[in-house]
Design a protein around this motif. Structure first.
Motif, short mmCIF file in Angstrom:
data_model
loop_
_atom_site.label_atom_id
_atom_site.label_comp_id
_atom_site.label_asym_id
_atom_site.label_seq_id
_atom_site.Cartn_x
_atom_site.Cartn_y
_atom_site.Cartn_z
N GLU A 60 0.91 -1.11 -0.02
CA GLU A 60 0.05 -0.06 0.12
C GLU A 60 0.76 1.14 -0.01
O GLU A 60 2.09 1.01 0.57
N TYR A 61 0.19 2.15 -0.35
CA TYR A 61 1.08 3.51 -0.45
C TYR A 61 1.28 3.80 1.10
O TYR A 61 0.34 3.95 1.80
N ASP A 62 2.51 4.14 1.44
CA ASP A 62 2.84 4.72 2.77
C ASP A 62 2.22 6.11 3.21
O ASP A 62 1.75 6.43 4.29
N VAL A 63 2.36 6.85 2.03
CA VAL A 63 1.78 8.20 2.17
C VAL A 63 0.66 8.36 0.92
O VAL A 63 1.21 8.63 -0.19
N PRO A 64 -0.43 7.79 0.89
CA PRO A 64 -1.47 7.46 0.13
C PRO A 64 -1.62 9.06 -0.68
O PRO A 64 -1.86 8.95 -1.98
N GLU A 65 -1.74 10.08 0.13
CA GLU A 65 -2.10 11.25 -0.87
C GLU A 65 -1.10 11.86 -1.75
O GLU A 65 -1.20 12.57 -2.67
N ARG A 66 0.45 11.37 -1.42
CA ARG A 66 1.49 11.62 -2.37
C ARG A 66 1.68 10.41 -3.14
O ARG A 66 2.71 10.56 -3.84
N GLU A 67 1.05 9.36 -2.89
CA GLU A 67 1.64 8.07 -3.82
C GLU A 67 3.12 7.75 -3.43
O GLU A 67 3.83 7.69 -4.44
N GLN A 68 3.55 7.86 -2.16
CA GLN A 68 4.77 7.56 -1.81
C GLN A 68 4.91 5.96 -0.96
O GLN A 68 4.07 5.64 -0.44
N PHE A 69 6.09 5.45 -1.26
CA PHE A 69 6.39 4.13 -0.49
C PHE A 69 7.65 4.27 0.25
O PHE A 69 8.45 5.19 0.18
N THR A 70 7.88 3.70 1.19
CA THR A 70 8.89 3.52 2.32
C THR A 70 9.92 2.11 1.87
O THR A 70 9.60 1.43 1.04
N GLY A 71 10.75 2.02 2.44
CA GLY A 71 11.75 0.99 2.53
C GLY A 71 11.10 -0.37 3.02
O GLY A 71 11.43 -1.30 2.05
N TYR A 72 10.14 -0.41 3.59
CA TYR A 72 9.43 -1.40 3.95
C TYR A 72 8.72 -1.97 2.95
O TYR A 72 8.47 -3.38 2.59
N GLN A 73 7.86 -1.11 2.22
CA GLN A 73 7.38 -1.72 0.94
C GLN A 73 8.23 -1.96 -0.20
O GLN A 73 7.93 -2.98 -0.81
N LEU A 74 9.39 -1.51 -0.49
CA LEU A 74 10.40 -2.13 -1.44
C LEU A 74 10.66 -3.35 -0.76
O LEU A 74 10.93 -4.25 -1.71
N THR A 75 11.26 -3.68 0.35
CA THR A 75 11.34 -5.12 1.03
C THR A 75 10.30 -6.00 0.38
O THR A 75 10.61 -7.16 0.07
N THR A 76 9.19 -5.61 0.68
CA THR A 76 7.98 -6.52 0.37
C THR A 76 7.75 -6.68 -1.21
O THR A 76 7.81 -8.04 -1.59
N VAL A 77 8.11 -5.56 -1.88
CA VAL A 77 8.14 -5.94 -3.43
C VAL A 77 9.39 -6.72 -3.78
O VAL A 77 9.18 -7.72 -4.75
N ARG A 78 10.54 -6.59 -3.46
CA ARG A 78 11.74 -7.24 -3.52
C ARG A 78 11.44 -8.97 -3.17
O ARG A 78 11.70 -9.90 -3.92
N ARG A 79 10.71 -9.06 -1.91
CA ARG A 79 10.28 -10.59 -1.53
C ARG A 79 9.34 -11.13 -2.74
O ARG A 79 9.49 -12.11 -2.92
#
Length: 107
Positions: A38-57
């Motif tokens: 999910e977007y970590d900051v939905p109103e700006r459509e931004q992601f964090t390192g946690y989402q990056l880790t999930t996507v890489r997994r």
């Protein structure tokens, strides 16, 4: 890519996330549509390192097992559940008192 002022985590756009994980943009969008990330900051459509880790997994699961996006969601959910159960087991093992009984006293 920039660092969050509140956290020690990175903040990135969708394009930066796609570039960092090495997958196609549409594949990452499917992960979002399946609520795998999910977007970590939905109103700006931004992601964090946690989402990056999930996507890489998720990318590794896709590559190694040729898993579809819905299957990846299920696999990640089950892996998280297994980890929670392991943590619960470790906690309960620490809290369970060990009673030592001498065999000679039982006779």
């Amino acid at each position: 890519m920039k660092h969050s002022p509140e956290f020690t985590d990175i903040i990135m756009s969708l394009d930066e996330l796609v570039s960092a994980c090495g997958q196609e943009r549409q594949w990452v969008i499917e992960l979002i549509e399946e609520s795998i990330i999910e977007y970590d900051v939905p109103e700006r459509e931004q992601f964090t390192g946690y989402q990056l880790t999930t996507v890489r997994r998720a990318s590794r699961l896709s590559r190694d097992f040729d898993a579809s996006v819905p299957a990846i969601g299920l696999i990640l959910e089950l892996l998280d559940e297994v980890e929670q159960l392991r943590q619960f087991k470790r906690q309960s093992e620490r809290q369970t008192p060990i009673i030592e009984v001498e065999i000679d006293s039982i006779k």
